[in-house]
Design a protein around this motif. Structure first.
Motif, PDB file in Angstrom:
ATOM      1  N   ARG A 471      28.249  44.581  29.824  1.00  0.00           N
ATOM      2  CA  ARG A 471      28.963  45.468  30.207  1.00  0.00           C
ATOM      3  C   ARG A 471      30.010  46.625  29.338  1.00  0.00           C
ATOM      4  O   ARG A 471      30.351  45.968  27.709  1.00  0.00           O
ATOM      5  N   LEU A 472      30.495  47.362  29.116  1.00  0.00           N
ATOM      6  CA  LEU A 472      31.590  48.340  28.631  1.00  0.00           C
ATOM      7  C   LEU A 472      32.611  47.907  28.378  1.00  0.00           C
ATOM      8  O   LEU A 472      33.714  47.873  29.065  1.00  0.00           O
ATOM      9  N   PRO A 473      33.594  48.710  27.059  1.00  0.00           N
ATOM     10  CA  PRO A 473      34.395  48.177  27.506  1.00  0.00           C
ATOM     11  C   PRO A 473      35.314  49.518  28.172  1.00  0.00           C
ATOM     12  O   PRO A 473      34.568  50.527  28.231  1.00  0.00           O
ATOM     13  N   ASP A 474      36.523  48.432  29.164  1.00  0.00           N
ATOM     14  CA  ASP A 474      36.780  49.654  30.321  1.00  0.00           C
ATOM     15  C   ASP A 474      38.552  50.119  29.424  1.00  0.00           C
ATOM     16  O   ASP A 474      38.308  50.141  28.326  1.00  0.00           O
ATOM     17  N   LEU A 475      39.297  50.781  30.843  1.00  0.00           N
ATOM     18  CA  LEU A 475      40.138  51.613  29.443  1.00  0.00           C
ATOM     19  C   LEU A 475      41.190  51.113  29.335  1.00  0.00           C
ATOM     20  O   LEU A 475      41.614  49.312  29.383  1.00  0.00           O
ATOM     21  N   ARG A 476      41.566  51.450  27.991  1.00  0.00           N
ATOM     22  CA  ARG A 476      42.712  50.956  27.188  1.00  0.00           C
ATOM     23  C   ARG A 476      43.849  51.468  27.479  1.00  0.00           C
ATOM     24  O   ARG A 476      44.162  51.529  27.765  1.00  0.00           O
ATOM     25  N   GLY A 477      44.636  50.413  26.359  1.00  0.00           N
ATOM     26  CA  GLY A 477      46.341  50.791  26.873  1.00  0.00           C
ATOM     27  C   GLY A 477      46.627  51.853  26.099  1.00  0.00           C
ATOM     28  O   GLY A 477      47.739  52.890  26.895  1.00  0.00           O
ATOM     29  N   PHE A 478      45.737  52.186  24.995  1.00  0.00           N
ATOM     30  CA  PHE A 478      46.339  54.037  25.092  1.00  0.00           C
ATOM     31  C   PHE A 478      45.938  55.153  25.905  1.00  0.00           C
ATOM     32  O   PHE A 478      46.924  56.307  26.115  1.00  0.00           O
ATOM     33  N   GLU A 479      44.831  54.377  26.594  1.00  0.00           N
ATOM     34  CA  GLU A 479      44.096  56.172  26.770  1.00  0.00           C
ATOM     35  C   GLU A 479      44.517  55.507  28.533  1.00  0.00           C
ATOM     36  O   GLU A 479      45.212  56.947  29.242  1.00  0.00           O
ATOM     37  N   TYR A 480      45.336  54.767  29.084  1.00  0.00           N
ATOM     38  CA  TYR A 480      45.906  54.653  30.365  1.00  0.00           C
ATOM     39  C   TYR A 480      46.946  55.537  29.954  1.00  0.00           C
ATOM     40  O   TYR A 480      47.823  56.773  30.794  1.00  0.00           O
ATOM     41  N   ALA A 481      47.648  55.481  28.955  1.00  0.00           N
ATOM     42  CA  ALA A 481      48.655  56.329  28.294  1.00  0.00           C
ATOM     43  C   ALA A 481      48.526  57.866  28.659  1.00  0.00           C
ATOM     44  O   ALA A 481      49.464  58.601  29.186  1.00  0.00           O
ATOM     45  N   ALA A 482      47.913  58.475  28.375  1.00  0.00           N
ATOM     46  CA  ALA A 482      47.034  59.634  27.460  1.00  0.00           C
ATOM     47  C   ALA A 482      46.813  59.911  28.753  1.00  0.00           C
ATOM     48  O   ALA A 482      47.160  61.057  29.667  1.00  0.00           O
ATOM     49  N   PHE A 483      45.908  59.241  30.199  1.00  0.00           N
ATOM     50  CA  PHE A 483      45.475  59.617  31.844  1.00  0.00           C
ATOM     51  C   PHE A 483      45.915  59.650  32.216  1.00  0.00           C
ATOM     52  O   PHE A 483      46.080  60.825  33.413  1.00  0.00           O
ATOM     53  N   ALA A 484      46.852  58.690  32.387  1.00  0.00           N
ATOM     54  CA  ALA A 484      47.265  58.772  33.566  1.00  0.00           C
ATOM     55  C   ALA A 484      48.362  59.653  34.214  1.00  0.00           C
ATOM     56  O   ALA A 484      48.865  60.025  35.045  1.00  0.00           O
ATOM     57  N   PRO A 485      49.057  60.331  33.181  1.00  0.00           N
ATOM     58  CA  PRO A 485      50.566  61.867  33.086  1.00  0.00           C
ATOM     59  C   PRO A 485      49.106  62.911  33.711  1.00  0.00           C
ATOM     60  O   PRO A 485      49.668  63.582  34.922  1.00  0.00           O
ATOM     61  N   LEU A 486      48.213  62.703  33.613  1.00  0.00           N
ATOM     62  CA  LEU A 486      47.388  64.025  34.197  1.00  0.00           C
ATOM     63  C   LEU A 486      46.885  64.280  35.785  1.00  0.00           C
ATOM     64  O   LEU A 486      46.621  64.781  35.673  1.00  0.00           O
ATOM     65  N   VAL A 487      46.518  62.525  35.877  1.00  0.00           N
ATOM     66  CA  VAL A 487      45.637  62.104  37.464  1.00  0.00           C
ATOM     67  C   VAL A 487      47.068  62.133  38.336  1.00  0.00           C
ATOM     68  O   VAL A 487      47.130  62.571  38.984  1.00  0.00           O
ATOM     69  N   VAL A 488      49.203  61.959  37.454  1.00  0.00           N
ATOM     70  CA  VAL A 488      49.717  62.096  38.449  1.00  0.00           C
ATOM     71  C   VAL A 488      50.070  63.706  38.725  1.00  0.00           C
ATOM     72  O   VAL A 488      50.534  63.629  40.167  1.00  0.00           O
ATOM     73  N   LEU A 489      49.917  64.866  37.839  1.00  0.00           N
ATOM     74  CA  LEU A 489      50.086  65.762  37.959  1.00  0.00           C
ATOM     75  C   LEU A 489      49.295  66.478  38.877  1.00  0.00           C
ATOM     76  O   LEU A 489      49.746  67.291  39.297  1.00  0.00           O
TER      77      LEU A 489
END
Length: 517
Positions: A471-489
Motif C-alpha cells: 500500500r502507498l501512503p494515502d493523502l496526508r494532512g498537509f496534502e489535504y490542506a493544499a488540495f482541498a481549497p482547489l477541489v472546493v473552488l
C-alpha cells in the motif's frame, strides 16, 4: 460584503504587492535563524492571501467594470510613467488565484522542502515570483506592466535551474530564451501603442478604443503584442519551451507556471490588445482562432501519444501538453471578439489555474510515493494502482481529471462552453463560416481531451497488468490542506459560475463596448 473605504482598499492592494518583496529580502538576511526561512514563505503568502480576500470582500460588486482600489503617483515625469495600480472584475479573480496558489505552494514547501541548495533562497524566489505576478495583474501603466511582466522570469528560471529535476539546465535556458525574445517583441507593441496614443496610462488608452492610432499602427501593435503574449500563453507553435520546463520544474514551480504564469499572456491580450487596438485585433482574429484550434488538437494528440502503453510518456509532460490544448480554448474565446467568448476565456483562465494546479500537486505527490512519473512504470505491475493502494489519493486524481476534461458541474465546463458559443456567433466583420469550422474542430478536441484523460486515469489508478504491491501512503494532512481549497473552488465555480461571470462581464463590456453579446 465588507464595506471598505477607498483608502483601505488601496492599502490592501499595496500591501499585497509590497509584502512579498519585503519577505523575499528578509529570506536572504545573513545569519537568519533556520525557522525564519521555514515559516517565512507561509506567513507572508498567508498575509497576502488575507489581503486579497479582504480586497475581494470590500470590492464594489455593483460596479465591477470600474477600476477600484486605485492609486496613481508620478514615477518618471519626463516619460509620463506613473505608479498606477488598481483592480476591476477582470484582474481581481486573477489576484486572488495567484495569492491562493502561492500560499498553497508555500505550505507544500514547508512540509516538503525541495531537494537542492538553501531552502531559504527557494522561498525568496517564490515570494519574488508572487510579487511580479500580482503586479502584472494590478498595474495600469504600460511601462510598469512590462517591468512586472519581466520580473517573474528571473525567479522562475532559478526555480527550474537550481531546484528542478533531470534536464533542468536546458529546460531553464529554453524557458528564459523563449520568454525574453517574446518580451522584446512585446515591448515594441507597447511602445507603439503608448507613443501613438500619447500616453502610457492603460485606463486612458482603453477608454480611447484605438482613437488616434491608424489602422496600420494598430496592426503592427497587435502583431508585436500577439507574438509576445503568445509565447507566454503558450500558443501553438510557440509552445515548445513549456513541456521541458514543466517536466524539469519542482512541484511548486509547475503549479505556479501552469496556474498563474500562463495567464499573463492571455490577460495581456484582453487588457491591452482588445481595447487599445480593436482594428488590429479584428484583422488578426481569424488567424488567432486558427492557431487556437490547432493548439487544441495538437495538444490532445500529443497527450494521446504520450499516454499509450509502451510510449514511455511522462505524466508531468502529458499535463504540460494538455495546457497547450486548454489555453487554446482561452485564445479561441478571445478571437471571437464577443462578450460571450471573452467571458469564456476569462472563466477558462481561472478554471485552468485551479484544475491544472491541482493536477501538478498530485503528480508531485505521486512521484514522491513511487519515485517516478513515467506512465509505463506507474501502470506496470507493482506500479501506482491507486484505487487499491491509495484510494483517497486516487479519488482526488479522478476528480481533477474529470474536471480537466470539462465535465458539466465542474469549473472546466463553463469556459470551454462559452468560448464555443462565442465562435458560433463571432463579432460582426469576422467570417462566420471560418469560426464555425473552428467550433467544430475545437469540439472534436474536447473528445480527444476526454480520451487521453480517461486513459491516464485507467492506467494510473488501475494499471495495465495484474499485480499487487504494498500500500502507498494515502493523502496526508498537509496534502489535504493544499488540495482541498482547489477541489472546493472547482466545484463552486462549476455549480455557481455567476460568481465569476458577474465580475467579468461588466468589465468586458467596457473593454468591448461595440461588441455583440
Amino acid at each position: 460584503m465588507i464595506p471598505l473605504n477607498d483608502t483601505t482598499t488601496q492599502l490592501l492592494l499595496l500591501a499585497a504587492l509590497v509584502l512579498p518583496l519585503l519577505g523575499s529580502g528578509a529570506a536572504l538576511l545573513p545569519r537568519a535563524p533556520r525557522w525564519l526561512g521555514q515559516w517565512l514563505g507561509v506567513g507572508v503568502t498567508g498575509a497576502v492571501l488575507v489581503a486579497t480576500l479582504l480586497l475581494a470582500a470590500g470590492f464594489d460588486h455593483d460596479n465591477p467594470g470600474t477600476i477600484q482600489a486605485e492609486s496613481d503617483v508620478s514615477w518618471i515625469p519626463a516619460l509620463d510613467v506613473r505608479l498606477h495600480f488598481g483592480v476591476d472584475g477582470i484582474s481581481l479573480p486573477l489576484l486572488v488565484l495567484t495569492a491562493l496558489l502561492t500560499f498553497l505552494c508555500a505550505l507544500h514547501t514547508r512540509a516538503r522542502p525541495p531537494a537542492g541548495p538553501r531552502p531559504a533562497v527557494f522561498v525568496s524566489f517564490l515570494l519574488l515570483l508572487e510579487a511580479g505576478t500580482l503586479a502584472t495583474f494590478a498595474v495600469l501603466d504600460l511601462v510598469l506592466f512590462f517591468l512586472a511582466f519581466e520580473m517573474v522570469l528571473i525567479p522562475m528560471y532559478f526555480l527550474i535551474a537550481r531546484w528542478g529535476g533531470e534536464g533542468r539546465g536546458p529546460a531553464a535556458w529554453r524557458f528564459i530564451l523563449y520568454t525574453v525574445l517574446g518580451s522584446v517583441v512585446m515591448l515594441l507593441g507597447l511602445l507603439v501603442i503608448g507613443i501613438g496614443g500619447g500616453t502610457f496610462d492603460m485606463v486612458e488608452l482603453a477608454e480611447a478604443h484605438g482613437a488616434g492610432l491608424g489602422h496600420g499602427t494598430q496592426v503592427l501593435a497587435v502583431l508585436a503584442l500577439g507574438i509576445g503574449f503568445a509565447v507566454k500563453t503558450p500558443m501553438w507553435p510557440l509552445h515548445s519551451w513549456l513541456p521541458d520546463a514543466h517536466t524539469a520544474a519542482p512541484t511548486t514551480g509547475s503549479v505556479l507556471l501552469a496556474g498563474v504564469l500562463l495567464k499573463m499572456g492571455t490577460y495581456g491580450l484582453v487588457r491591452i490588445a482588445l481595447p487599445m487596438a480593436p482594428e488590429g485585433m479584428e484583422t488578426f482574429a481569424p488567424y488567432l482562432g486558427a492557431f487556437a484550434v490547432a493548439g487544441i488538437v495538437y495538444g490532445s494528440l500529443a497527450c494521446l501519444a504520450l499516454g499509450r502503453p509502451g510510449a514511455g510518456g511522462d505524466l508531468k509532460r502529458l499535463i504540460a501538453y494538455s495546457s497547450v490544448g486548454h489555453m487554446g480554448f482561452v485564445l479561441l474565446g478571445i478571437a471571437t471578439l464577443t462578450h460571450t467568448g471573452v467571458n469564456g476565456a476569462l472563466f477558462a483562465n481561472i478554471a485552468h489555474g485551479l484544475v491544472t494546479g491541482l493536477l501538478f500537486f498530485l503528480v508531485g505527490a505521486l512521484k514522491e510515493r513511487t519515485g517516478s512519473t513515467d506512465l509505463d512504470t506507474l501502470a506496470g505491475a507493482g506500479g501506482a494502482a491507486l484505487y487499491g493502494r491509495a484510494p483517497r489519493f486516487g479519488g482526488v486524481l479522478v476528480f481533477a481529471a474529470v474536471a480537466s476534461l470539462g465535465l458539466p458541474g465542474l469549473a472546466g465546463f463553463w469556459g470551454e462552453l462559452l468560448a464555443l458559443l462565442g465562435a458560433f456567433h463571432p463579432a460582426d466583420g469576422l467570417s462566420r463560416p471560418a469560426f464555425l469550422t473552428f467550433l467544430a474542430v475545437a469540439a472534436f478536441g474536447t473528445l480527444l481531451t476526454a480520451a487521453y484523460l480517461l486513459l491516464v486515469v485507467r492506467r494510473v489508478c488501475m494499471g495495465d497488468t495484474p499485480g499487487e504491491g504494498q500500500r502507498l501512503p494515502d493523502l496526508r494532512g498537509f496534502e489535504y490542506a493544499a488540495f482541498a481549497p482547489l477541489v472546493v473552488l472547482t466545484v463552486l465555480a462549476g455549480l455557481w459560475p455567476a460568481v465569476l461571470l458577474d465580475l467579468t462581464d461588466p468589465a468586458v463590456q467596457n473593454l468591448l463596448p461595440g461588441a455583440v453579446r
